[in-house]
Design a protein around this motif. Structure first.
Motif, PDB file in Angstrom:
ATOM      1  N   LYS A 101      -8.692 -11.086  -9.239  1.00  0.00           N
ATOM      2  CA  LYS A 101      -7.383 -10.430  -9.282  1.00  0.00           C
ATOM      3  C   LYS A 101      -7.436  -9.035  -8.651  1.00  0.00           C
ATOM      4  CE  LYS A 101      -7.219 -11.553 -13.830  1.00  0.00           C
ATOM      5  NZ  LYS A 101      -6.765 -11.615 -15.243  1.00  0.00           N
ATOM      6  N   VAL A 102      -6.431  -8.726  -7.840  1.00  0.00           N
ATOM      7  CA  VAL A 102      -6.307  -7.389  -7.247  1.00  0.00           C
ATOM      8  C   VAL A 102      -4.915  -6.890  -7.578  1.00  0.00           C
ATOM      9  CG1 VAL A 102      -6.235  -6.088  -5.099  1.00  0.00           C
ATOM     10  CG2 VAL A 102      -7.912  -7.932  -5.387  1.00  0.00           C
ATOM     11  N   ILE A 103      -4.817  -5.935  -8.472  1.00  0.00           N
ATOM     12  CA  ILE A 103      -3.516  -5.565  -9.039  1.00  0.00           C
ATOM     13  C   ILE A 103      -3.069  -4.169  -8.603  1.00  0.00           C
ATOM     14  CG2 ILE A 103      -2.230  -5.376 -11.229  1.00  0.00           C
ATOM     15  CD1 ILE A 103      -3.429  -8.119 -10.719  1.00  0.00           C
ATOM     16  N   ASP A 104      -1.763  -3.995  -8.552  1.00  0.00           N
ATOM     17  CA  ASP A 104      -1.160  -2.678  -8.348  1.00  0.00           C
ATOM     18  C   ASP A 104      -1.456  -2.108  -6.967  1.00  0.00           C
ATOM     19  OD1 ASP A 104       0.481  -0.718  -9.188  1.00  0.00           O
ATOM     20  OD2 ASP A 104      -1.001   0.387 -10.326  1.00  0.00           O
ATOM     21  N   VAL A 105      -1.259  -2.925  -5.971  1.00  0.00           N
ATOM     22  CA  VAL A 105      -1.503  -2.481  -4.595  1.00  0.00           C
ATOM     23  C   VAL A 105      -0.233  -2.613  -3.756  1.00  0.00           C
ATOM     24  CG1 VAL A 105      -3.973  -2.977  -4.642  1.00  0.00           C
ATOM     25  CG2 VAL A 105      -2.368  -4.791  -4.043  1.00  0.00           C
ATOM     26  N   GLY A 106       0.898  -2.268  -4.343  1.00  0.00           N
ATOM     27  CA  GLY A 106       2.189  -2.370  -3.664  1.00  0.00           C
ATOM     28  C   GLY A 106       2.254  -1.516  -2.407  1.00  0.00           C
ATOM     29  N   VAL A 107       3.151  -1.872  -1.510  1.00  0.00           N
ATOM     30  CA  VAL A 107       3.174  -1.245  -0.191  1.00  0.00           C
ATOM     31  C   VAL A 107       3.625   0.213  -0.209  1.00  0.00           C
ATOM     32  CG1 VAL A 107       3.557  -3.441   0.947  1.00  0.00           C
ATOM     33  CG2 VAL A 107       5.520  -2.016   0.313  1.00  0.00           C
ATOM     34  N   ALA A 108       4.228   0.665  -1.314  1.00  0.00           N
ATOM     35  CA  ALA A 108       4.670   2.054  -1.328  1.00  0.00           C
ATOM     36  C   ALA A 108       3.479   3.011  -1.314  1.00  0.00           C
ATOM     37  CB  ALA A 108       5.559   2.320  -2.541  1.00  0.00           C
ATOM     38  N   GLY A 109       2.316   2.531  -1.656  1.00  0.00           N
ATOM     39  CA  GLY A 109       1.107   3.354  -1.570  1.00  0.00           C
ATOM     40  C   GLY A 109       0.033   2.523  -0.901  1.00  0.00           C
ATOM     41  N   ILE A 110       0.177   2.368   0.389  1.00  0.00           N
ATOM     42  CA  ILE A 110      -0.524   1.287   1.079  1.00  0.00           C
ATOM     43  C   ILE A 110      -2.033   1.503   1.148  1.00  0.00           C
ATOM     44  CG2 ILE A 110      -0.496   2.052   3.481  1.00  0.00           C
ATOM     45  CD1 ILE A 110       0.851  -0.769   4.030  1.00  0.00           C
ATOM     46  N   HIS A 111      -2.477   2.765   0.970  1.00  0.00           N
ATOM     47  CA  HIS A 111      -3.919   3.031   0.975  1.00  0.00           C
ATOM     48  C   HIS A 111      -4.614   2.291  -0.172  1.00  0.00           C
ATOM     49  CE1 HIS A 111      -1.890   5.929  -1.553  1.00  0.00           C
ATOM     50  NE2 HIS A 111      -2.962   5.893  -2.298  1.00  0.00           N
ATOM     51  N   ARG A 112      -3.894   2.095  -1.284  1.00  0.00           N
ATOM     52  CA  ARG A 112      -4.496   1.352  -2.393  1.00  0.00           C
ATOM     53  C   ARG A 112      -4.826  -0.077  -1.954  1.00  0.00           C
ATOM     54  NH1 ARG A 112       0.137   2.014  -6.740  1.00  0.00           N
ATOM     55  NH2 ARG A 112       1.207   1.235  -4.896  1.00  0.00           N
ATOM     56  N   LEU A 113      -3.946  -0.648  -1.159  1.00  0.00           N
ATOM     57  CA  LEU A 113      -4.195  -1.997  -0.661  1.00  0.00           C
ATOM     58  C   LEU A 113      -5.426  -2.022   0.236  1.00  0.00           C
ATOM     59  CD1 LEU A 113      -3.432  -4.935  -0.134  1.00  0.00           C
ATOM     60  CD2 LEU A 113      -1.872  -4.162   1.633  1.00  0.00           C
ATOM     61  N   PHE A 114      -5.534  -1.031   1.115  1.00  0.00           N
ATOM     62  CA  PHE A 114      -6.632  -1.023   2.081  1.00  0.00           C
ATOM     63  C   PHE A 114      -7.972  -0.880   1.372  1.00  0.00           C
ATOM     64  CE2 PHE A 114      -3.455   0.410   5.417  1.00  0.00           C
ATOM     65  CZ  PHE A 114      -3.206  -0.897   5.742  1.00  0.00           C
ATOM     66  N   GLY A 115      -7.971  -0.176   0.246  1.00  0.00           N
ATOM     67  CA  GLY A 115      -9.196  -0.019  -0.522  1.00  0.00           C
ATOM     68  C   GLY A 115      -9.721  -1.351  -1.052  1.00  0.00           C
ATOM     69  N   ARG A 116      -8.823  -2.336  -1.156  1.00  0.00           N
ATOM     70  CA  ARG A 116      -9.247  -3.635  -1.696  1.00  0.00           C
ATOM     71  C   ARG A 116      -9.249  -4.741  -0.644  1.00  0.00           C
ATOM     72  NH1 ARG A 116      -8.983  -3.944  -7.143  1.00  0.00           N
ATOM     73  NH2 ARG A 116     -10.420  -5.647  -6.702  1.00  0.00           N
ATOM     74  N   LEU A 117      -9.092  -4.328   0.605  1.00  0.00           N
ATOM     75  CA  LEU A 117      -8.873  -5.306   1.659  1.00  0.00           C
ATOM     76  C   LEU A 117     -10.032  -6.282   1.811  1.00  0.00           C
ATOM     77  CD1 LEU A 117      -6.539  -5.878   3.409  1.00  0.00           C
ATOM     78  CD2 LEU A 117      -7.491  -4.451   5.192  1.00  0.00           C
ATOM     79  N   GLU A 118     -11.248  -5.764   1.694  1.00  0.00           N
ATOM     80  CA  GLU A 118     -12.411  -6.621   1.910  1.00  0.00           C
ATOM     81  C   GLU A 118     -12.412  -7.783   0.913  1.00  0.00           C
ATOM     82  OE1 GLU A 118     -16.664  -5.190   3.687  1.00  0.00           O
ATOM     83  OE2 GLU A 118     -14.960  -3.892   3.209  1.00  0.00           O
TER      84      GLU A 118
END
Lengths: 248, 248, 248, 248, 248, 248, 248, 248
Positions: free
Chosen positions: E150-167
């Protein structure tokens, strides 16, 4: 206030302590409302006793009581729509002559007489489940000073019932048609009378009635020409309209 | 075909050239349709001459002609719905007895007689602008083997016109009601007859009729109990339904 | 009553106490319904015992009891739809033979026998969660005088279950298909039987089922030709329709 | 480029001509894309020959030709969707090996071989009017490197036709189901296979099909568990999805 | 059973006690399901332990307990979705190893091992308020035999959070994206991975999110090509899809 | 942290314990966010005291308290929107300076001063029933560091009331207009001021207001040019927008 | 005129030929507009050269030419939106300096200089098919006196493209985001900048994009806080808003 | 006819050639319409010259000419709405005094004088693009016998323009308000006059105006009490309503 200021200004011009140019300049700064209030709302002032209306939805009993108290001071009758029993009890505490219609969910306080035309408004409803809207319309029209008659349970699925009451309907000056489900009653009546027909869709129904949308669309698309429509469940608005017409 | 294969297999079992186990295994591989076709479509086979229907929308005249040609070989009458004049001309080239109804946009080819019940289907329409749906329904019901009567321009806005034709309508075994705009006619008729009423909303209207949605909702929400509904402008579907009932 | 008045008037003309002109004038004033009632509702009168239907939604238990009491006097069976347990208890107080179906939310009182055709109505439902609609349809059809069979939980996602019950379904004179979610069952059955199929979308589902809209649209757009549709969750309407057809 | 700059910077730090603090500062100014590009789009680079896709709607033939020309330089196959004949002619002027599928409205240019898995994608369609979507899906899946099979005209209204082709469908690794009108085919197939089913609603239909909404809702509400959905008429998207799965 | 009957029939043909014609006739009467059951549901039987799923909405705790009890006898794991705490308690009374996930509202009973592929399913969610759908998907995928992350709380409004979990996300074999409000996360992830992305719109949001419609439309219109969509809040369906793909 | 890692890596390169190639490789593995965080969210860091916002809907009081506690550690003011009284009490247990606005349903904790521009934001509302949105906007704008003025109950049905407050409105740097029902106020104000107008439709109304859709559409279609719109009931979003503009 | 009348009245009071009471009475009769015009539209007069805007849709070339001619006399620049080539030719006949932007469908006539702030407006667009809206916004913002920069084809499906242009975007004083299909770009940018973001949904897309509704809903529900929205395809409105903010 | 038959029957009773029972029986067979026609449509007959209305949409010029010809014989004026130029030319061929209003798309033929009340109907329109509806309303009201005044281009975005014309509007007996886009004008006028206001939403607008739905909803939800609504673009219906009221 505005009037006082204006009078003072004119007096100053009259007395020569202010030039006309100065007066012109000052008048541009005048608070807008004070000058225009009379003109815009003139028509309201002339009919003393004209009710003030409080939309009760989303207001606490206390808020409704407070507003009522303030309005009672201003020489008007009062109508609260969408009022709960609790709201009524709060109002009743300060106005023993307040009357509650639990079906129509209205509170009415009548302190002043309003002129009543000799013509009538007839409210026609398709089914008994539409009564909550009928009653709201009835209370509104009555308080606004109208003779009102009700013709209930004459939906188009048993159209002979409607015909039995046709004479009553055709004698009205304005007809309010209240119907839910498929709302076909408005079209049928629109074709049978030559008076203004104000149609009120109700949220009675289920499934694809979508809380009144079906009836609303039916009424807007009425192939009878004399029909106009108000919002879903808006018995108040229909009666207000009808009253304006009945007083013309 | 499938039946042939099955018979051969049974013969092999009978003749001892195949064990029951081998037969079991083989039968699982049998093309599904061949076994079941008869059963599922049995009812179709029994009524020779039953029309094949081609939905003409989005098909080129050439495609329609080709399909028609193939179907003519199979002992059936033919109905093309939503057919353009061009499509008709293409079909007419290969079937001189093809008939075009330009209003209903149907092509019909009748090669075989179908049994016609003594009871009638009545198609009632609110206005003359609904005629394109009436005609589609009329052609369909006729080709399917029914006596059909049309009652046009009896919309609810002038309800006396409807009453003048009531006897005709009440004599039907099934009633098709076609109406656009607010579609109230279905409810009124549903309340006046004790026969199945199939309602067809049409896309006639403007503004908040939303291409037939208003009439569709009206009909679905009909307070008259004997009304069922088909898709907007679906005169074919209504007639097909009515014909099934009329042939019961 | 109306008839009495009319007869009296004719007698007066006959007896010479009224001119034909006076009679003409008077007849225009005749209450509409009295003349027409017999004609319009003739079909209703002929089938004594035919149930009266009360739509229970938005009615208090007291209102339902009162209406029931009045109707019991008029020689009819009674059906209350959308009835709460409280409503049943109120009715049970005055009619010990009232029966409650808690799933279908119906109250039925059967006082008179109605003729029952030998053919059957089959109610097919996609899932067990559609049962509340099935039961409403079942109670309605039964009280209206029909043999009814139920085939439950044969949704298209496991289509072999449907095929296992196909024979039952194909023997029906009318088929009612009840389905929520995507409502595909109506199309599949419509393609497998050559009887009228009345489809009832239910509000079972979530998300983009939109309280039954998805199933409703599916059924209206059915590519199978013999399908007509009633309102969402309208088990009563479907059964009423089916009964009319079954009694043809 | 970005990598070169980064390497140069590191070399400078290594060589002592830049302090770590200076390097830190400079790195914050680094163009974002250069660092990340490789990482983010890595997966794209690895499959040489992977097609570039041009969405042809609202683009002039000239624009499409220009884009095509630029892309041809970059070692990729090319797919233009929603392409007019005029667009094709423009492209054909610069690429004689361009192929036009008039039904699917695609232009394909295949310059490089892509690996083709041994498993197949099966595209199932309810009716022949859905073919324009089938063809778009077919061209897309083929160019992306897949074996593709088509099963057409197996709509649920004649479900035996579907069963006749079931074995083919059940052998697929991924199934694309294309259907308009009521879109029930996706649910039926979803219940018959244990492979991923990608459903494409089409805008085929009329009346309450609302340009594909009915089929879309049907598919989203499918009671069969293995079904996911793409946009209305989006044959390209379905094939793209199916290809990703087929290449897993 | 069906097979037994069939075998008996073949034996009779083999033994000469039945002609092939008689056998042909009899086979047409065969209960449909018995023949086809094996074929159609073959795939189900092969994976013993495969869970049976009960949709808990609109079912009483008692109904759920009864169904569970019956299913436990048939060698399968069990998943109840949309289950209340009361339902769990009822089930727990007969299955002490039942586990309740209060956020995902699932009951799971695992009695049999299912094969688990080495690849993973990653569930990505935009916000913590989407967790109820994430948990339903997680429980479903796990019980179906999958490694799930599970990868939670990575909404696009703070897109750096998503990139941190991209791998983590890019390593998945299938990605489930769960998002409410505007649902933009699916498009962004669809552009960053080359794996199948199954998007689940949630009903999280307010105002013009219309209970998930906004997110649903966003996802259906995703400009990223590898995205397919399931119903609003349908975590179960997404996981079921993902599991099928992960087991390919 | 990320910065520390980066600095360490650069030091290693500088010190010769790591080659540039090794450094390149390692940097590709760097957690994305750490590098980019500073750059992307730079603007956030500069304004210490900038509030953290918690969307309270669908969160338990305990969850809200926990998040609050964590955030209080990070030097920021805190705003909880859509907060229940229970949520407030939970937060109040750990932050005695937390303030609850029961009408706006906000919890605010102000620990740090934020710069306040000299210009003002004016919030204009059509009716007193829109106050819940006004208060959410007021609390948000205030905590973000703005002078805010409220002008209430100036709906277009009594337009003189609006004109009486026009000067106040015209002095604002940004105007927020809050209105339900038909939402016409935004257009009228948009025509009277030359400042940015941010319109917030509210869900106040009934019938065909459809929970704010009517007002939303009105505002989106405003014929006054300076109006932009946020989601229904989104007082927070309007104030956030207004604050950004007011701080430009 | 109004002013003249007012001045005359004041002079009469000053000269003693009219009492203050008479003056009070007369002023209530004053034509409303003459007094208030200056005050209400004061802000317009101050910025000479401010463009007059003609909405070209549903207007004939002749009508547009006539209006243009009249407006050219009044010291303003002119912008015609939604203008056809024919309209341009008509205008060009009377204004040789008129400029047509065929993509944005605007006619601009610049006769007067307007002050241009040093800050910039950046228009970001997801795809090249959104250019028609970008150009309308660009022409509007330019004529209103702004430095405008365009960043095109940075949709979220290939998010690295966006990051490559981030610096440009972050330098803007106001950002206009133009996107069709799923419109996710607005949320992503809203999370990356701390400037006002004005989102314009476009009607680019197909199927469930419903002519821009999908993008509109996405933008209204944006989880990024600094986003406000204008009507579908309303490039003019977005630019007008942005210009007001840029001139603050 | 009906009357003649009835009179004959009464005479027979009077003359003793028919018993009352026979008369009773016969009367039940009477054609419905003949008896009721006079009563129901009495109101129509009294106003000779009252126009017959032909809805021109979906009718060919030939059909319109034929209907017109038939109606001209019946002593009425004629109004064709939604008429094309071709339709006019066809009508003009048989009625040289036919007049075409190309903007309003009406054909009017005035052969008889109708009484004209001294009071006026005022038609107010928001913009010049709404003129097509204004003209339809104007032609209708004029032919129905009314003094009509038009007040155009007074939309709420420049509200001083409205105030400049307020006196004219306030003098009307009925006000018709025509507005597209956001339709706010009806609410503003409803608050300024105490006469019935009939609102006509127009389909003018783009994007989220959805062909007039935005304006329709605005008007239905008007917070001003005296407003009722007709269908989108239904200038005819509004004028018909207004005329009924004006003739009361």
């Amino acid at each position: 206030m505005g009037n006082e200021g204006l009078r003072a200004l004119l007096a100053a011009v009259q007395g020569g302590t202010m030039t006309t140019d100065e007066a012109m300049e000052k008048m541009k700064q005048f608070p807008f409302e004070d000058i225009d209030f009379a003109k815009i709302d003139h028509h309201r002032a002339v009919r003393q006793g004209y009710p003030e209306v409080i939309y009760g939805e989303r207001k606490t009993p206390e808020q409704i009581r407070t507003i009522t108290q303030r309005l009672l001071a201003s020489q008007s009758n009062i109508l609260v729509t969408r009022a709960s029993l609790e709201a009524f009890e709060a109002v009743h505490g300060i106005a023993k002559d307040a009357v509650y219609n639990p079906l129509g969910r209205t509170i009415t306080i009548k302190r002043f007489e309003v002129p009543i035309p000799s013509s009538t408004i007839v409210i026609v409803a398709a089914g008994t489940s539409d009564l909550y809207v009928v009653e709201e319309a009835y209370e509104t029209a009555t308080l606004l000073g109208n003779k009102v008659e009700k013709v209930i349970d004459v939906g188009v699925a048993g159209i002979h019932r409607l015909f039995g009451r046709l004479e009553t309907i055709q004698k009205a000056k304005v007809v309010i048609v209240v119907a839910g489900m498929e709302g076909a009653l408005a079209s049928v009546i629109g074709g049978l009378v030559d008076k203004p027909v104000i149609a009120v869709p109700t949220s009675v129904g289920y499934g694809a009635s979508f809380g009144g949308i079906a009836a609303l669309l039916t009424m807007l698309n009425s192939c009878a020409s004399g029909v106009s429509v108000v919002n879903i469940d808006n018995g108040f608005g229909a009666a207000y309209n009808a009253s304006i017409i009945n007083h013309l």
